[in-house]
Design an enzyme around this catalytic site. Sequence first.
Site, PDB file in Angstrom:
ATOM      1  N   ASN A   1       4.813  30.836 -23.386  1.00 17.01           N
ATOM      2  CA  ASN A   1       3.980  31.550 -24.358  1.00 17.01           C
ATOM      3  C   ASN A   1       3.179  32.596 -23.600  1.00 17.01           C
ATOM      4  OD1 ASN A   1       4.890  29.660 -26.162  1.00 17.01           O
ATOM      5  ND2 ASN A   1       2.885  28.790 -26.640  1.00 17.01           N
TER       6      ASN A   1
ATOM      7  N   ARG B   1      10.847  27.636 -34.843  1.00 16.31           N
ATOM      8  CA  ARG B   1      10.101  26.695 -34.014  1.00 16.31           C
ATOM      9  C   ARG B   1       8.880  26.219 -34.808  1.00 16.31           C
ATOM     10  NH1 ARG B   1       5.762  27.611 -29.793  1.00 16.31           N
ATOM     11  NH2 ARG B   1       5.450  25.451 -29.191  1.00 16.31           N
TER      12      ARG B   1
ATOM     13  N   GLU C   1       6.470  31.769 -27.708  1.00 18.09           N
ATOM     14  CA  GLU C   1       5.439  32.450 -28.507  1.00 18.09           C
ATOM     15  C   GLU C   1       5.096  33.762 -27.826  1.00 18.09           C
ATOM     16  OE1 GLU C   1       1.735  30.415 -29.349  1.00 18.09           O
ATOM     17  OE2 GLU C   1       2.812  28.549 -29.773  1.00 18.09           O
TER      18      GLU C   1
ATOM     19  N   TYR D   1       0.502  36.022 -24.107  1.00 15.90           N
ATOM     20  CA  TYR D   1      -0.298  36.878 -24.990  1.00 15.90           C
ATOM     21  C   TYR D   1      -0.990  38.030 -24.258  1.00 15.90           C
ATOM     22  CZ  TYR D   1       0.567  33.627 -28.712  1.00 15.90           C
ATOM     23  OH  TYR D   1       1.211  32.878 -29.667  1.00 15.90           O
TER      24      TYR D   1
ATOM     25  N   HIS E   1       1.512  19.811 -31.099  1.00 14.63           N
ATOM     26  CA  HIS E   1       0.855  21.121 -31.059  1.00 14.63           C
ATOM     27  C   HIS E   1      -0.598  20.905 -31.513  1.00 14.63           C
ATOM     28  CE1 HIS E   1       1.609  25.711 -31.369  1.00 14.63           C
ATOM     29  NE2 HIS E   1       0.308  25.548 -31.577  1.00 14.63           N
TER      30      HIS E   1
ATOM     31  N   GLU F   1       1.463  24.130 -24.994  1.00 12.09           N
ATOM     32  CA  GLU F   1       0.259  24.577 -24.300  1.00 12.09           C
ATOM     33  C   GLU F   1      -0.683  23.437 -23.879  1.00 12.09           C
ATOM     34  OE1 GLU F   1      -1.635  27.620 -26.646  1.00 12.09           O
ATOM     35  OE2 GLU F   1       0.062  28.982 -26.446  1.00 12.09           O
TER      36      GLU F   1
HETATM   37  O1  IFM Z   1      -2.335  30.236 -32.647  1.00 15.21           O
HETATM   38  C1  IFM Z   1      -2.108  29.944 -31.300  1.00 15.21           C
HETATM   39  C2  IFM Z   1      -1.064  28.866 -31.164  1.00 15.21           C
HETATM   40  O2  IFM Z   1      -1.431  27.703 -31.825  1.00 15.21           O
HETATM   41  C3  IFM Z   1      -0.860  28.527 -29.717  1.00 15.21           C
HETATM   42  N1  IFM Z   1      -0.617  29.710 -28.923  1.00 15.21           N
HETATM   43  C4  IFM Z   1      -1.513  30.816 -29.092  1.00 15.21           C
HETATM   44  C5  IFM Z   1      -1.638  31.168 -30.553  1.00 15.21           C
HETATM   45  C6  IFM Z   1      -2.602  32.363 -30.716  1.00 15.21           C
HETATM   46  O3  IFM Z   1      -3.854  32.035 -30.231  1.00 15.21           O
END
Ligand code: IFM
Length: 437
Positions: A285, A71, A345, A287, A115, A160
């Site tokens: 995504n 990706r 992600e 985190y 992006h 995002e």
């Molecule tokens: O690095 C970023 C990415 O560009 C978008 N998602 C989160 C990642 C980590 O912060």
Amino acid sequence: MSEFVWGVATSSYQIEGAANEGGRGQSIWDTFCKVPGKVANFDNGDIACDHYHRFKEDLDLMKWMGVKAYRFSVAWPRVIPDGVGRVNEMGLDFYDRLIDSLLEREIAPWLTMYHWDLPEALQIRGGWNNREVVEWFGEYAEVLTSRFGDRVKNWMTLNEPLCSAWLGHLYGDMAPGIKDLQTALNVSHHLLMSHGLACQVIRSNVSEANVGIVINVTPAVPATDSQEDSNAAQLADGFDNRWFLDPVFGRTYPTDVIDTLGASPEIHSGDMKLIAQDLDFLGVNFYFRQTVAADQNSKPLPIRSVNRENVKRTAMNWEVHPQAFEEILLRISKEYSPKAIYITENGSAWNDEVINGEIIDDERIDYLARHLDAMRSAREQGAPILGYFAWSFLDNFEWAYGYEKRFGLIYVDYKTQTRTPKKSAFFYRQLLLNGTA
Ligand code: IFM
């Protein structure tokens, strides 16, 4: 059913470099990086991982790792330097070479159209705040799909939108560095409309396209048992998650958020219909999770983030909470019924050190393993998850944090541009060799 897709992810500005080569125009991040104090160490993406020149070496590493999908994103200013009008053949040639080299290695290209690197020439005209951006993005989508649609079947419109809208136009600590609520709301709306139009363009230009959008989700939990904090967490969820998910899946913007803000995007008739396209998949995504408390002094919403104590945190100060990942995947499946979900992600930054030529990043491995378990569990409970992309393939430019934060499975020595697989790269490779989801 087709095989589970295992991949890695990156983005153009974060790895390509060659910012002033091959006819590339400037992006909002080139401009933002020049503003003193905005980016750690005054870093910028001029060279980054020099992927523009080293992509073949990088793809060989991907092949070694055993990934079946890559990706990446296209830099709009590399392809259309002024954002609209003249197309830069050299820019298209670069992505042709990248795509062809991927296919030669039997790695499927997964292309993100946007992006975060808006052409600066468009920012000067108002950028995402100018409603005309929808047409500009449509024109860009035409260029990409007509050139690459014969070889690229997996398309993501935006990455995002929250980051572009809230971080870039409300909090202002990321490009283009604007702090204005009404601007941010309009930007979010124009981003989602652009997504809608781009979906239509992809469908009409690419046969058998697999089309989606990538949304970052951050579950919110209340800091205490109080009703106030519980309401605060609900609002945070509305602003960070439902704001983007609801319209994409055919609903209105969340009214609890609009009522509390006392503001709304400028919506014209037909806009919401354009946003709510039929999607083949949702890119998720994930985190961390956030802890939220009520705070009447905070603006634009009466909420603030709280640092929960005694929890594991990454180098980004983000809480590690795989269970929240599992829960939000199940919730998305239940509440929005996407046809498919790809984890587009997931990953973590740690203070990696090279010792005797090795990077023993056990914390990253632990994060990865626990999040993969969470994903599997959600999948077993019925969430339609069809793939996983680790963020990130390489260490790279982490926006306002510059090169200080390392998310890669592959370590990059920015002085020499040497790539060294971390222990986590070997872990991921082994997992892919075993080939089970
Ligand atoms: O690095 C970023 C990415 O560009 C978008 N998602 C989160 C990642 C980590 O912060």
